[in-house]
Motif scaffolding. Structure first.
Motif, PDB file in Angstrom:
ATOM      1  N   GLY A   7       0.814  -1.204   0.000  1.00 50.40           N
ATOM      2  CA  GLY A   7       0.000   0.000   0.000  1.00 50.40           C
ATOM      3  C   GLY A   7       0.849   1.256   0.000  1.00 50.40           C
ATOM      4  O   GLY A   7       2.070   1.210  -0.127  1.00 50.40           O
ATOM      5  N   ARG A  17      -2.986   9.109   5.884  1.00 47.91           N
ATOM      6  CA  ARG A  17      -3.802   8.206   5.067  1.00 47.91           C
ATOM      7  C   ARG A  17      -2.959   7.024   4.608  1.00 47.91           C
ATOM      8  O   ARG A  17      -1.804   7.174   4.227  1.00 47.91           O
ATOM      9  N   TRP A  18      -3.576   5.836   4.635  1.00 45.40           N
ATOM     10  CA  TRP A  18      -2.983   4.635   4.065  1.00 45.40           C
ATOM     11  C   TRP A  18      -3.996   4.049   3.103  1.00 45.40           C
ATOM     12  O   TRP A  18      -5.191   3.978   3.396  1.00 45.40           O
ATOM     13  N   GLN A  19      -3.512   3.636   1.918  1.00 42.85           N
ATOM     14  CA  GLN A  19      -4.368   2.997   0.926  1.00 42.85           C
ATOM     15  C   GLN A  19      -3.719   1.690   0.477  1.00 42.85           C
ATOM     16  O   GLN A  19      -2.508   1.637   0.275  1.00 42.85           O
ATOM     17  N   TRP A  21      -4.478  -1.881  -2.196  1.00 36.30           N
ATOM     18  CA  TRP A  21      -5.263  -2.431  -3.288  1.00 36.30           C
ATOM     19  C   TRP A  21      -4.987  -3.917  -3.393  1.00 36.30           C
ATOM     20  O   TRP A  21      -3.924  -4.391  -3.016  1.00 36.30           O
ATOM     21  N   ARG A  33     -10.210  -1.912  -2.744  1.00 36.76           N
ATOM     22  CA  ARG A  33      -9.346  -0.845  -2.237  1.00 36.76           C
ATOM     23  C   ARG A  33      -9.763  -0.573  -0.804  1.00 36.76           C
ATOM     24  O   ARG A  33     -10.948  -0.473  -0.490  1.00 36.76           O
ATOM     25  N   GLU A  35      -8.992   2.135   2.330  1.00 30.04           N
ATOM     26  CA  GLU A  35      -8.402   3.425   2.659  1.00 30.04           C
ATOM     27  C   GLU A  35      -8.678   3.722   4.127  1.00 30.04           C
ATOM     28  O   GLU A  35      -9.824   3.639   4.577  1.00 30.04           O
ATOM     29  N   ARG A  45     -12.602   4.452   7.731  1.00 32.59           N
ATOM     30  CA  ARG A  45     -12.259   3.319   6.874  1.00 32.59           C
ATOM     31  C   ARG A  45     -13.222   3.285   5.702  1.00 32.59           C
ATOM     32  O   ARG A  45     -14.448   3.319   5.893  1.00 32.59           O
ATOM     33  N   LYS A  65     -15.865   8.289  -1.349  1.00 33.54           N
ATOM     34  CA  LYS A  65     -14.718   8.808  -0.600  1.00 33.54           C
ATOM     35  C   LYS A  65     -14.908  10.255  -0.208  1.00 33.54           C
ATOM     36  O   LYS A  65     -14.521  10.662   0.875  1.00 33.54           O
TER      37      LYS A  65
END
Length: 66
Positions: A7, A17-19, A21, A33, A35, A45, A65
């Motif tokens: 990520g 922020r952490w994303q 996939w 995904r 986030e 979340r 989002k």
């Protein structure tokens, strides 16, 4: 679920922020995904799972989002 990599981590404004996939294990065509956004002492979340054609629901995920 299986993540494709570790990520990404960044700052969105003043929020951390952490994303990540990946794909669903039982159906590799379904992507997801995750986030996580930290806003002071709260964490938001957002999890989206999309089926092909992905472009059909990309706008809906972006709206969620927002």
């Amino acid at each position: 679920m299986q993540f494709w990599n570790g990520g990404t981590y960044d700052l969105k404004g003043v929020n951390h922020r952490w994303q990540g996939w990946g794909a669903m294990l039982d159906d590799k065509d379904n992507r997801f995904r995750v986030e996580l956004i930290q806003n002071e002492d709260k964490v938001w979340r957002i999890v989206s799972i999309q089926s092909k054609p992905y472009e059909y629901s990309d706008a809906m995920v972006d709206k969620l989002k927002t």
